[in-house]
Design an enzyme around this catalytic site. Structure first.
Site, PDB file in Angstrom:
ATOM      1  N   ASP A  64       0.770  -1.372  -0.028  1.00 43.98           N
ATOM      2  CA  ASP A  64      -0.046   0.063   0.143  1.00 43.98           C
ATOM      3  C   ASP A  64       0.889   1.247   0.009  1.00 43.98           C
ATOM      4  O   ASP A  64       1.743   1.580   1.030  1.00 43.98           O
ATOM      5  CB  ASP A  64      -0.744  -0.196   1.220  1.00 43.98           C
ATOM      6  CG  ASP A  64      -1.990   1.118   1.257  1.00 43.98           C
ATOM      7  OD1 ASP A  64      -1.818   2.177   0.483  1.00 43.98           O
ATOM      8  OD2 ASP A  64      -3.015   1.208   1.959  1.00 43.98           O
ATOM      9  N   HIS A  65       0.905   2.048  -0.949  1.00 42.82           N
ATOM     10  CA  HIS A  65       1.729   3.077  -0.980  1.00 42.82           C
ATOM     11  C   HIS A  65       1.340   4.343  -0.321  1.00 42.82           C
ATOM     12  O   HIS A  65       2.280   5.106  -0.173  1.00 42.82           O
ATOM     13  CB  HIS A  65       1.786   3.726  -2.675  1.00 42.82           C
ATOM     14  CG  HIS A  65       3.056   4.073  -3.195  1.00 42.82           C
ATOM     15  ND1 HIS A  65       4.068   4.575  -2.545  1.00 42.82           N
ATOM     16  CD2 HIS A  65       3.633   3.675  -4.498  1.00 42.82           C
ATOM     17  CE1 HIS A  65       4.929   5.045  -3.245  1.00 42.82           C
ATOM     18  NE2 HIS A  65       4.973   4.340  -4.442  1.00 42.82           N
ATOM     19  N   ARG A  66       0.263   4.140   0.359  1.00 45.52           N
ATOM     20  CA  ARG A  66      -0.018   5.161   1.691  1.00 45.52           C
ATOM     21  C   ARG A  66       0.931   5.001   2.908  1.00 45.52           C
ATOM     22  O   ARG A  66       1.083   5.829   3.630  1.00 45.52           O
ATOM     23  CB  ARG A  66      -1.623   4.958   1.880  1.00 45.52           C
ATOM     24  CG  ARG A  66      -2.405   5.444   0.740  1.00 45.52           C
ATOM     25  CD  ARG A  66      -3.775   5.082   0.975  1.00 45.52           C
ATOM     26  NE  ARG A  66      -4.097   3.932   1.393  1.00 45.52           N
ATOM     27  CZ  ARG A  66      -5.297   3.395   1.765  1.00 45.52           C
ATOM     28  NH1 ARG A  66      -6.458   4.161   1.960  1.00 45.52           N
ATOM     29  NH2 ARG A  66      -5.364   1.926   1.913  1.00 45.52           N
TER      30      ARG A  66
ATOM     31  N   CYS B 278       3.773   3.697   3.090  1.00 48.64           N
ATOM     32  CA  CYS B 278       5.212   3.649   2.859  1.00 48.64           C
ATOM     33  C   CYS B 278       5.723   3.993   1.451  1.00 48.64           C
ATOM     34  O   CYS B 278       4.883   4.035   0.477  1.00 48.64           O
ATOM     35  CB  CYS B 278       5.987   2.474   3.318  1.00 48.64           C
ATOM     36  SG  CYS B 278       5.809   1.159   2.101  1.00 48.64           S
TER      37      CYS B 278
END
Length: 478
Positions: free
Chosen positions: A448-450, A452
């Protein structure tokens, strides 16, 4: 005087709102004890037995096998009170109950632990008041269309038992509209096996072909055929030639429906990204062989590759806790979780499930391996509890068992990452400056790019790869 009490499908927990009746464990007229399992149901997460909180005589059942019921819908009614059961001569069995009572434990697994009782049946003439009316009404209507109720003493009429133990066999028959009561089982004592059902399905599929030349004898001209092999075939016949382009329709419910909803939600809500790396797993496999006593006198259960990879994951998550988190979208906060509840993907006859090894951060490789083995066996037999399929914080997906090298895993919502592992196969590899044949594996991390950025995800994946290539790296975290 007996009092008729209604037992409704209880809240099975974990957000489950419905369940499918797989197998009734009692018949109308049976005597049941408090907290005795009365029905086996399939939820979106597991197959569970539901205990009844009342002791007495079953007066009615609601729903045939294969029926899907919402939580709170009636399951059965029980006559509770002074009822004299039918027993053998001189048995002196106790009455079903003196007072209307129950355990109050309507959640699965929260019974009183009372020992199971032998199934007994009460004749309607032994009942009085509302109980007698309920049993008489239920048994008179219990025979299926075209089926004659079996009459014994009094007016009791019940269906004969079906010699099937496996819920999977029942489900296969149900999906193909096959009446198990028409089959002769090839197993011990006439037990119906999966092979019996599959043979009957093949026979049913071949039957329509012999009738395709014209209208079967005795059927009015132009009448649609009704004896077909599967629901999909009946749909095509009813809809006409244009239905060929529609194809077979398979309901998305149960385990497959739950998986579909979770995967769709993951794609809809999580901005995921994937990175991958090839790793030389030769040393990892050598370490595993040494642990298992290859060429020696190794004792204890064998250490699996999955257990080693799981232990590597827990060490990596200790270094990169960002990936052991979830996102609270309403509060717009990242929630880092203190415990690692490690899920692993397992393919079963019921579909894909993800059992969870709880508190994996405090387990060594042997402990993780033993728990994975226990949960895998429960998944295979369909006995996983809902609590064993929820609460995961990170998932390990070994799709290499399917003979593929790589994939882009879909995150198991609401987790933040999943590590995918391909097959470990001999490949050309540059080792110590020279070309050699080494055992290579591809590792894929979807995150999940949110929670890290790529640097953190790359650091996690590189640490995992380093541990695979040099297992001694793990010694620093043990």
């Amino acid at each position: 005087m007996a009092q008729v009490l209604e037992f409704k499908l209880p809240d099975l927990g974990e957000g489950l709102t419905e369940a499918e009746i797989v197998r009734w464990l009692v018949e109308v007229g049976d005597v049941v004890a408090i907290d005795q399992p009365v029905v086996e149901v399939e939820t979106a997460k597991a197959m569970v037995e539901v205990p009844c909180p009342y002791g007495g005589v079953v007066t009615a059942r609601f729903g045939d096998e294969g029926t899907e019921l919402p939580v709170g819908a009636p399951l059965l009614t029980v006559a509770v009170g002074s009822v004299e059961p039918v027993t053998g001569a001189g048995s002196g069995a106790a009455a079903a109950g003196a007072e209307p009572s129950g355990s109050g434990n309507v959640l699965v697994g929260y019974g009183t632990g009372a020992p199971p009782v032998r199934r007994r049946r009460v004749r309607p003439e032994r009942l009085s008041g509302p109980a007698a009316v309920a049993v008489a009404t239920a048994t008179s209507a219990s025979a299926a269309p075209g089926e004659v109720a079996v009459s014994g003493r009094g007016t009791e009429g019940v269906r004969g038992p079906v010699a099937v133990v496996s819920p999977l066999v029942r489900k296969l028959a149900r999906q193909n509209d096959l009446d198990l009561r028409q089959l002769a089982g090839s197993g011990p004592d006439g037990l119906i096996l999966r092979a019996d059902v599959e043979s009957a399905i093949r026979s049913a599929a071949a039957a329509p072909a012999t009738e395709s030349a014209g209208t079967p004898a005795g059927m009015p001209a132009g009448a649609p055929a009704v004896q077909t092999a599967t629901p999909a075939v009946r749909t095509a016949v009813a809809a006409g030639p244009s239905a060929r382009s529609v194809g077979e329709r398979i309901p998305l419910r149960g385990v497959r429906g739950a998986v579909a909803d979770k995967l769709a939600r993951s794609r809809r809500e999580i901005p995921d990204a994937t990175c991958w790396v090839d790793a030389d797993a030769t040393e990892l496999m050598a370490a595993r062989a040494a642990m298992n006593g290859a060429g020696g006198s190794g004792a204890g259960p064998k250490v699996s590759v999955l257990a080693l990879l799981a232990r590597i994951c827990t060490a990596a998550l200790a270094r990169y806790p960002e990936l052991n988190s979830t996102v609270d979208t309403e509060a717009r906060e990242i929630v880092r979780l203190p415990e690692v509840h490690l899920g692993f993907a397992a393919q079963t006859e019921r579909g894909l499930v993800v059992p969870v090894v709880r508190d994996a951060q405090g387990r060594n490789t042997e402990s993780i391996g033993a728990e994975i083995a226990r949960l895998t066996e429960a998944a295979r037999t369909g006995t996983l509890k809902p609590a064993e399929l929820t609460g995961g914080t990170f998932t390990l997906n070994n799709y290499g068992v399917f003979g593929v090298d790589g994939s882009t895993p879909i995150i198991n919502h609401p987790e933040a990452a999943m590590l995918g592992v391909g097959r470990i196969v001999p490949k050309p590899w540059v080792y110590e400056g020279e070309l050699a044949v080494r055992r290579v594996v591809q590792l894929s991390l979807t995150f999940d790019h949110r929670v890290c950025d790529g640097g953190t995800a790359g650091g996690f994946l590189r640490y995992v790869a380093d541990c695979v290539e040099q297992p001694a790296v793990l010694l620093r975290t043990l």
